[in-house]
Design an enzyme around this catalytic site. Structure first.
Site, PDB file in Angstrom:
ATOM      1  N   ASN A  11      -3.667   0.406  12.658  1.00 59.10           N
ATOM      2  CA  ASN A  11      -3.221   1.540  12.661  1.00 59.10           C
ATOM      3  C   ASN A  11      -2.799   1.729  13.436  1.00 59.10           C
ATOM      4  O   ASN A  11      -3.529   3.289  13.528  1.00 59.10           O
ATOM      5  CB  ASN A  11      -2.827   2.486  11.497  1.00 59.10           C
ATOM      6  CG  ASN A  11      -1.591   2.421  10.646  1.00 59.10           C
ATOM      7  OD1 ASN A  11      -1.614   4.004   9.482  1.00 59.10           O
ATOM      8  ND2 ASN A  11      -0.391   2.424  11.969  1.00 59.10           N
ATOM      9  N   ASN A  62       7.125   7.811  13.352  1.00 62.65           N
ATOM     10  CA  ASN A  62       7.788   6.701  13.188  1.00 62.65           C
ATOM     11  C   ASN A  62       8.093   5.995  14.450  1.00 62.65           C
ATOM     12  O   ASN A  62       8.677   6.511  15.166  1.00 62.65           O
ATOM     13  CB  ASN A  62       8.115   6.124  12.275  1.00 62.65           C
ATOM     14  CG  ASN A  62       6.956   7.000  10.808  1.00 62.65           C
ATOM     15  OD1 ASN A  62       5.964   6.615  10.963  1.00 62.65           O
ATOM     16  ND2 ASN A  62       8.342   7.383   9.406  1.00 62.65           N
ATOM     17  N   CYS A  71      -0.352  11.149   7.235  1.00 60.78           N
ATOM     18  CA  CYS A  71      -0.766   9.517   8.158  1.00 60.78           C
ATOM     19  C   CYS A  71      -2.123   9.457   7.848  1.00 60.78           C
ATOM     20  O   CYS A  71      -3.023  10.255   8.821  1.00 60.78           O
ATOM     21  CB  CYS A  71       0.021   9.545   9.387  1.00 60.78           C
ATOM     22  SG  CYS A  71      -1.114   7.257   9.982  1.00 60.78           S
ATOM     23  N   GLY A  72      -3.034   8.824   7.495  1.00 59.51           N
ATOM     24  CA  GLY A  72      -4.288   8.635   6.311  1.00 59.51           C
ATOM     25  C   GLY A  72      -4.899   7.945   7.962  1.00 59.51           C
ATOM     26  O   GLY A  72      -6.476   9.113   7.817  1.00 59.51           O
ATOM     27  N   ASN A  73      -4.733   6.959   8.481  1.00 65.19           N
ATOM     28  CA  ASN A  73      -5.341   6.121   9.836  1.00 65.19           C
ATOM     29  C   ASN A  73      -4.707   7.357  10.935  1.00 65.19           C
ATOM     30  O   ASN A  73      -5.956   7.904  12.004  1.00 65.19           O
ATOM     31  CB  ASN A  73      -4.514   5.178   9.950  1.00 65.19           C
ATOM     32  CG  ASN A  73      -4.987   4.115   9.007  1.00 65.19           C
ATOM     33  OD1 ASN A  73      -6.489   4.278   8.758  1.00 65.19           O
ATOM     34  ND2 ASN A  73      -4.112   3.689   8.554  1.00 65.19           N
ATOM     35  N   ASN A 170       3.627  11.539   0.963  1.00 65.82           N
ATOM     36  CA  ASN A 170       4.369  10.452   1.296  1.00 65.82           C
ATOM     37  C   ASN A 170       4.811   9.304   0.698  1.00 65.82           C
ATOM     38  O   ASN A 170       3.518   9.154  -0.306  1.00 65.82           O
ATOM     39  CB  ASN A 170       4.620   9.547   2.555  1.00 65.82           C
ATOM     40  CG  ASN A 170       3.593   9.529   2.288  1.00 65.82           C
ATOM     41  OD1 ASN A 170       2.201   8.859   2.417  1.00 65.82           O
ATOM     42  ND2 ASN A 170       3.422   8.813   4.180  1.00 65.82           N
ATOM     43  N   HIS A 172       4.719   6.639  -1.937  1.00 66.52           N
ATOM     44  CA  HIS A 172       3.748   4.940  -2.241  1.00 66.52           C
ATOM     45  C   HIS A 172       4.742   4.014  -3.380  1.00 66.52           C
ATOM     46  O   HIS A 172       4.524   4.900  -3.939  1.00 66.52           O
ATOM     47  CB  HIS A 172       2.460   4.690  -1.983  1.00 66.52           C
ATOM     48  CG  HIS A 172       2.028   5.583  -1.083  1.00 66.52           C
ATOM     49  ND1 HIS A 172       2.437   3.917   0.398  1.00 66.52           N
ATOM     50  CD2 HIS A 172       2.276   6.225  -0.211  1.00 66.52           C
ATOM     51  CE1 HIS A 172       1.790   4.943   1.640  1.00 66.52           C
ATOM     52  NE2 HIS A 172       1.766   6.534   1.257  1.00 66.52           N
ATOM     53  N   ASN A 204       7.051   3.619   0.843  1.00 62.11           N
ATOM     54  CA  ASN A 204       6.172   1.979   1.677  1.00 62.11           C
ATOM     55  C   ASN A 204       5.619   1.330   0.577  1.00 62.11           C
ATOM     56  O   ASN A 204       5.763   2.259  -0.957  1.00 62.11           O
ATOM     57  CB  ASN A 204       4.869   3.398   1.960  1.00 62.11           C
ATOM     58  CG  ASN A 204       5.555   4.451   2.886  1.00 62.11           C
ATOM     59  OD1 ASN A 204       5.523   4.351   3.763  1.00 62.11           O
ATOM     60  ND2 ASN A 204       5.212   5.307   2.698  1.00 62.11           N
ATOM     61  N   GLU A 222       5.277  -0.337   5.766  1.00 63.21           N
ATOM     62  CA  GLU A 222       5.693   1.036   6.346  1.00 63.21           C
ATOM     63  C   GLU A 222       7.152   1.404   6.136  1.00 63.21           C
ATOM     64  O   GLU A 222       7.591   0.665   7.282  1.00 63.21           O
ATOM     65  CB  GLU A 222       4.678   1.723   6.762  1.00 63.21           C
ATOM     66  CG  GLU A 222       3.189   1.960   6.960  1.00 63.21           C
ATOM     67  CD  GLU A 222       1.968   3.047   7.575  1.00 63.21           C
ATOM     68  OE1 GLU A 222       2.546   3.804   7.994  1.00 63.21           O
ATOM     69  OE2 GLU A 222       1.274   2.182   8.137  1.00 63.21           O
ATOM     70  N   CYS A 231      -2.907   1.425   6.831  1.00 62.95           N
ATOM     71  CA  CYS A 231      -2.192   2.525   5.848  1.00 62.95           C
ATOM     72  C   CYS A 231      -2.524   2.671   5.178  1.00 62.95           C
ATOM     73  O   CYS A 231      -3.352   2.590   4.205  1.00 62.95           O
ATOM     74  CB  CYS A 231      -0.537   2.767   5.716  1.00 62.95           C
ATOM     75  SG  CYS A 231       0.018   3.968   4.000  1.00 62.95           S
ATOM     76  N   GLY A 232      -3.012   4.433   6.013  1.00 64.60           N
ATOM     77  CA  GLY A 232      -4.137   5.276   5.335  1.00 64.60           C
ATOM     78  C   GLY A 232      -3.940   5.281   3.836  1.00 64.60           C
ATOM     79  O   GLY A 232      -4.567   5.648   2.580  1.00 64.60           O
ATOM     80  N   GLY A 234      -1.395   4.543   2.059  1.00 60.88           N
ATOM     81  CA  GLY A 234      -0.804   3.223   1.484  1.00 60.88           C
ATOM     82  C   GLY A 234      -2.078   2.878   0.665  1.00 60.88           C
ATOM     83  O   GLY A 234      -2.838   2.489  -0.579  1.00 60.88           O
TER      84      GLY A 234
END
Length: 289
Positions: A11, A62, A71-73, A170, A172, A204, A222, A231-232, A234
């Site tokens: 990612n 984005n 965003c986790g990653n 966010n 999901h 997402n 995403e 996706c972290g 996600g």
């Protein structure tokens, strides 16, 4: 402008050090630079700033220029950047994004004691329909604002799916499949989920297969970007959804296999407890544009 290309499980984002100077027109810049043919190429751009309520701030856009809450990653890569660049010497610190503060523990191991992994307290999952948010249009059965959305049938482009909805800052929508998602038409189906009237802020969407009580395979569409290699948030949402449905064990580490690598997720099953995510963070290259 100097930039750093980084990724977490594939990612990938373009990172700018804005701790001293800001970057104007970030939304337009995200569209231009994210283009993999005429730009640098990435899933978006991330600006690293000094924080207001945390030690650092992550401002994420984005590939289509839209602003994203989390965003986790990306946040793991921010942690790697600020430590490797000497912006902090702490191994535990905080990063905020659109007001949400996350606590991060960096894990070293690369030559030169560079950061290679990070563990992030991703906060409590949001399960109430109105806060995710989900909101039915005229063609959908209503959902009470306080209800959770667990294995709810939803018609998408003429097919019916059972969705479980979770927000990790966010929105999901998680769909569990009866086989690994390698051949699932994510790129064809994802846009219909993203723009469905059920999701007032778009969504997402994760397409997941539970292999056993500790292992999940997942692909993700995403919002604002398309299919990404990982996706972290996600992945966190998928494990939460799997626990809510009784597919995996709470309070146990769950390994999620993504196209770009593996993430480890932990959640107690108590909606008042945080979800923890551990995974890699890597620098690809540094350049100027």
């Amino acid at each position: 402008m100097t930039f750093t290309k980084m990724h977490g499980c594939g990612n990938d984002y373009i990172y700018f050090d804005c701790t001293k100077t800001d970057l104007p027109d970030a939304s337009k810049l995200a569209v231009k630079l994210s283009d993999r043919h005429f730009g640098i190429g990435g899933d978006g751009i991330i600006l690293i700033k000094r924080g207001k309520t945390a030690e650092f701030e992550m401002e994420m856009y984005n590939a289509d220029g839209s602003r994203s809450q989390m965003c986790g990653n990306g946040i793991r890569c921010v942690a790697k950047y600020v430590f490797d660049a000497g912006l902090t010497d702490k191994r535990e610190f905080t990063v905020e994004s659109m007001g949400a503060v996350k606590h991060i523990q960096i894990l070293s191991g690369n030559p030169g004691d560079k950061v290679c992994r990070a563990r992030v307290d991703m906060g409590k999952p949001i399960l109430e329909a109105a806060k995710i948010p989900v909101k039915c249009g005229a063609s959908c059965e209503p959902v009470a604002p306080c209800d959770s959305v667990v294995m709810r049938p939803l018609s998408v482009n003429g097919s019916e799916y059972n969705i479980t909805c979770v927000s990790m800052g966010n929105p999901h929508a998680v769909v569990f499949l009866d086989k690994k998602p390698a051949d699932f038409p994510v790129c064809e189906t994802g846009p219909y989920f993203e723009n469905h009237e059920f999701f007032p802020e778009r969504t997402n969407t994760e397409f997941a297969y539970v292999e056993n009580r500790h292992t999940i395979w997942m692909r993700v569409w995403e919002r604002g970007t398309g299919e990404t290699l990982a996706c972290g948030t996600g992945t966190c949402a998928t494990v939460v959804a799997a626990i809510l449905n009784g597919f995996v064990d709470a309070s146990e580490k769950v390994t999620v296999h993504l196209l770009g690598g593996d993430l480890e997720i932990e959640w107690s099953g108590n909606e008042n407890d945080s979800v923890f995510m551990t995974g890699p963070a890597e620098t690809v290259f540094v350049g100027e544009i």
